[in-house]
Design an enzyme around this catalytic site. Structure first.
Site, PDB file in Angstrom:
ATOM      1  CB  ILE A 150       7.951 -38.106 -16.612  1.00  0.00           C
ATOM      2  CG1 ILE A 150       9.093 -36.221 -16.012  1.00  0.00           C
ATOM      3  CG2 ILE A 150       8.383 -38.290 -17.266  1.00  0.00           C
ATOM      4  CD1 ILE A 150      10.363 -36.695 -15.918  1.00  0.00           C
ATOM      5  N   PRO A 151       4.917 -38.979 -17.505  1.00  0.00           N
ATOM      6  CG  PRO A 151       3.442 -38.696 -19.296  1.00  0.00           C
ATOM      7  CD  PRO A 151       5.150 -38.108 -18.865  1.00  0.00           C
ATOM      8  CB  CYS A 152       6.813 -44.090 -17.075  1.00  0.00           C
ATOM      9  SG  CYS A 152       6.420 -44.352 -14.547  1.00  0.00           S
ATOM     10  CG  HIS A 153       0.840 -43.228 -16.313  1.00  0.00           C
ATOM     11  ND1 HIS A 153       1.924 -42.488 -15.599  1.00  0.00           N
ATOM     12  CD2 HIS A 153      -0.445 -42.675 -16.871  1.00  0.00           C
ATOM     13  CE1 HIS A 153       0.556 -41.932 -16.763  1.00  0.00           C
ATOM     14  NE2 HIS A 153      -0.267 -41.744 -17.226  1.00  0.00           N
TER      15      HIS A 153
END
Length: 182
Positions: A150-153
């Protein structure tokens, strides 16, 4: 494998969730899953890694076992492909625990295109909220228990990269990595 905390102290029953660590250039990544779902992906030295394990233990009433199962072996292959620039979307089944708001944020994050960024405020607007909810979006990102998957970056602040529970240098590295292979 040495963990940054005692897994036995947070284990709660006989339901088994397997834990493995994977060493990559960016750092040690811990993952936990059973035969159906991946529950945790976190950098071993993240400030919230223990909190994530405690939350999963509480939700599943599980025992953490330091061993790779088939799901974690498959995830390791996907991680290697991601870091080799061959994988842009993970297909491993995940399950996450959080508030309804956090789940909505994570659902949108999961759909965020590889190699792109969006501001916290724009993500708030995509959820039908005002841009002033950017801090709540940031808090949901900070509670994300599936780093990279889950690419919160990919969510940034207006005018800066914003925070990252695993460190700003890692966020920058991941954004650069995805830009290189996009």
């Amino acid at each position: 494998m040495e963990f940054p905390f005692n897994l036995n102290k947070i284990s709660a029953s006989s339901t088994k969730v397997y834990v493995a660590t994977f060493d990559f250039e960016i750092g040690m990544i811990m993952a936990a899953g059973d035969d159906e779902f991946l529950y945790i992906v976190a950098f071993k030295d993240s400030k919230n890694v223990k909190d994530i394990f405690v939350k999963v233990a509480k939700e599943l009433s599980c025992e953490f076992v330091n061993k790779k199962n088939k799901l974690l072996e498959n995830f390791e292959v996907q991680l290697k492909d991601y870091f080799d620039g061959k994988l842009k979307n993970f297909s491993i089944p995940i399950k996450f625990f959080g508030t309804d708001f956090q789940k909505k944020v994570w659902d949108l994050l999961y759909k965020q295109d590889y190699g792109t960024t969006q501001t916290y405020g724009d993500l708030a607007k995509a959820l039908g909220r005002s841009g002033s909810h950017a801090r709540a979006i940031g808090a949901a990102c900070g509670a994300n228990g599936h780093i990279i998957v889950i690419p919160c970056h990919r969510i940034v602040a207006s005018g800066s990269k914003g925070g990252f529970s695993s460190g700003g240098d890692r966020k920058e590295w991941l954004l650069h990595h995805e830009h290189k292979y996009n």
